[in-house]
Design an enzyme around this catalytic site. Structure first.
Site, mmCIF file in Angstrom:
data_model
loop_
_atom_site.group_PDB
_atom_site.id
_atom_site.type_symbol
_atom_site.label_atom_id
_atom_site.label_comp_id
_atom_site.label_asym_id
_atom_site.label_seq_id
_atom_site.Cartn_x
_atom_site.Cartn_y
_atom_site.Cartn_z
ATOM 1 N N TYR A 52 0.687 -1.009 0.216
ATOM 2 C CA TYR A 52 0.283 -0.154 -0.189
ATOM 3 C C TYR A 52 1.003 1.041 0.266
ATOM 4 O O TYR A 52 1.664 1.448 0.983
ATOM 5 C CB TYR A 52 -0.550 0.166 1.297
ATOM 6 C CG TYR A 52 -1.470 -0.463 1.378
ATOM 7 C CD1 TYR A 52 -2.350 -1.771 0.246
ATOM 8 C CD2 TYR A 52 -2.327 -1.288 2.360
ATOM 9 C CE1 TYR A 52 -3.457 -3.162 0.080
ATOM 10 C CE2 TYR A 52 -2.877 -2.038 2.452
ATOM 11 C CZ TYR A 52 -3.720 -2.902 0.999
ATOM 12 O OH TYR A 52 -5.064 -4.228 1.810
ATOM 13 N N LEU B 107 -18.311 -1.113 2.380
ATOM 14 C CA LEU B 107 -19.141 -0.323 2.498
ATOM 15 C C LEU B 107 -18.698 -0.014 -0.068
ATOM 16 O O LEU B 107 -18.789 1.000 -0.276
ATOM 17 C CB LEU B 107 -18.803 1.542 2.806
ATOM 18 C CG LEU B 107 -18.882 1.025 4.682
ATOM 19 C CD1 LEU B 107 -18.896 2.881 4.810
ATOM 20 C CD2 LEU B 107 -20.307 0.829 4.566
ATOM 21 N N SER C 42 -22.122 3.539 1.133
ATOM 22 C CA SER C 42 -22.204 4.582 2.098
ATOM 23 C C SER C 42 -23.062 5.584 2.257
ATOM 24 O O SER C 42 -23.066 6.272 3.526
ATOM 25 C CB SER C 42 -20.111 5.475 2.522
ATOM 26 O OG SER C 42 -20.563 6.408 0.739
#
Length: 332
Positions: free
Chosen positions: A56, A209, A215
């Site tokens: 990441y 979500l 969301s």
């Protein structure tokens, strides 16, 4: 904070975990100071599980979490359990070059993660995607060796199918499987979830979500940055997006009747699917974290669940979870 256990061999963790990927990559630019403040707020609220991947932001996320842990109060730092995914190969342009699950690579990835995180062990360690060139037994066996040496506490898996789960579990105790699971991503229910439950393996559910899609905050006219994954995601494109946002509006009616937000209803639904499932919320700000934590106070009764199923039936989403090239790396 409510707690759950990651399978029969895993640790006890908070009922919600914090997925930290968006603080470093794939969803546009993030505010470092706010990201660290969000991790601190999560720990203060009783969240114990922090999830990251060594790829990441090419290590950025691990360094960020390391800083957040280093600057947190000692008691909060000690309660944190860090889950790390490894194996994805990147290049300086940010491209993806496959996965490496060789035992020597596993130990190499772990050495770098321990240094970036500033910890003496990783609580849950897992390859992000199956390396088709390396039997899962070899990859998991290497993680098991790290467990024996104290560098890792628990073996995890990520985005693999039922057969691979069985083979991995026959090699070493597996604490949990990390995999996408949400109201509009329910593919694990047919074979994977029954398998994990049979074997006593927990599930950490990411994408609860659906990358913000369900969301209640995403709009059809939102302009996505070039470095935002969603700009290439099939579910966020054209007619697919409008179809999926129509599902959100149906869900919003239920949320309004419950006096809660769409995001809270979506997270509460995942929580309702079993005590062996720990949703990961990808909050990048303290405001979104607070909203997500509110899902813990929501009780969905049989009528609520029936209404949610009617509003968003299984298989109702338009578009795949990932672009075709990335779907090719998924077993699930």
């Amino acid at each position: 904070m409510h707690t759950r256990t990651l399978g029969s061999t895993g640790p006890q963790v908070s009922a919600l975990g914090l997925g930290c990927m968006g603080m470093s990559a794939l969803y546009g630019d993030a505010d470092r100071a706010e990201s660290i403040a969000t991790v601190h707020a999560a720990l203060e609220a009783g969240v114990t599980l922090l999830d990251t991947g060594d790829f990441y932001g090419m290590g950025h996320n691990e360094l960020l979490i390391g800083e957040a842990l280093r600057t947190a109060p000692a008691a909060r730092r000690e309660q944190a359990l860090v889950s790390v995914k490894f194996g994805a190969l990147r290049d300086p342009d940010g491209g993806w070059s496959g996965y490496d699950g060789r035992p020597a690579a596993v130990k190499n990835f772990a050495a770098y993660s321990l240094q970036r995180l500033g910890v003496d062990h990783i609580d849950v360690y897992r390859i992000a995607r199956l390396d088709p060139a390396v039997p899962i037994e070899e990859t998991v066996g290497a993680i098991a060796e790290l467990v024996e040496k104290g560098y890792v506490r628990h073996v995890g898996l990520s985005e693999v199918g039922a057969d691979t789960i069985r083979r991995a579990a026959a090699t070493a105790p597996v604490s949990d499987l990390q995999i996408e699971y949400s109201l509009i991503s329910r593919g694990i229910e047919d074979e994977i979830l029954p398998t994990t439950r049979e074997l006593g393996i927990g599930v950490t559910a990411y994408g609860v979500l659906s990358r913000g899609l369900i969301s209640g905050h995403f709009t059809g006219d939102r302009q996505l940055a070039a470095n935002d994954f969603r700009a290439m995601s099939p579910r966020f494109q054209g007619e697919n997006l409008q179809h999926n946002l129509n599902l959100v509006e149906a869900l919003r009616k239920i949320a309004e009747q419950k006096g809660t937000s769409v995001a809270q209803i979506a997270i509460a639904w995942v929580l309702s699917r079993g005590d062996d499932i720990v949703p990961l919320v990808g909050a990048r700000t303290r405001e979104r974290l607070t909203e997500s934590l509110g899902a813990l106070d929501i009780t969905l009764d049989a009528a609520d669940l029936a209404a949610i199923e009617e509003a968003v039936p299984a298989g109702a989403a338009a578009g795949e979870r990932y672009p075709a090239a990335q779907m090719a790396h998924l077993e699930a």
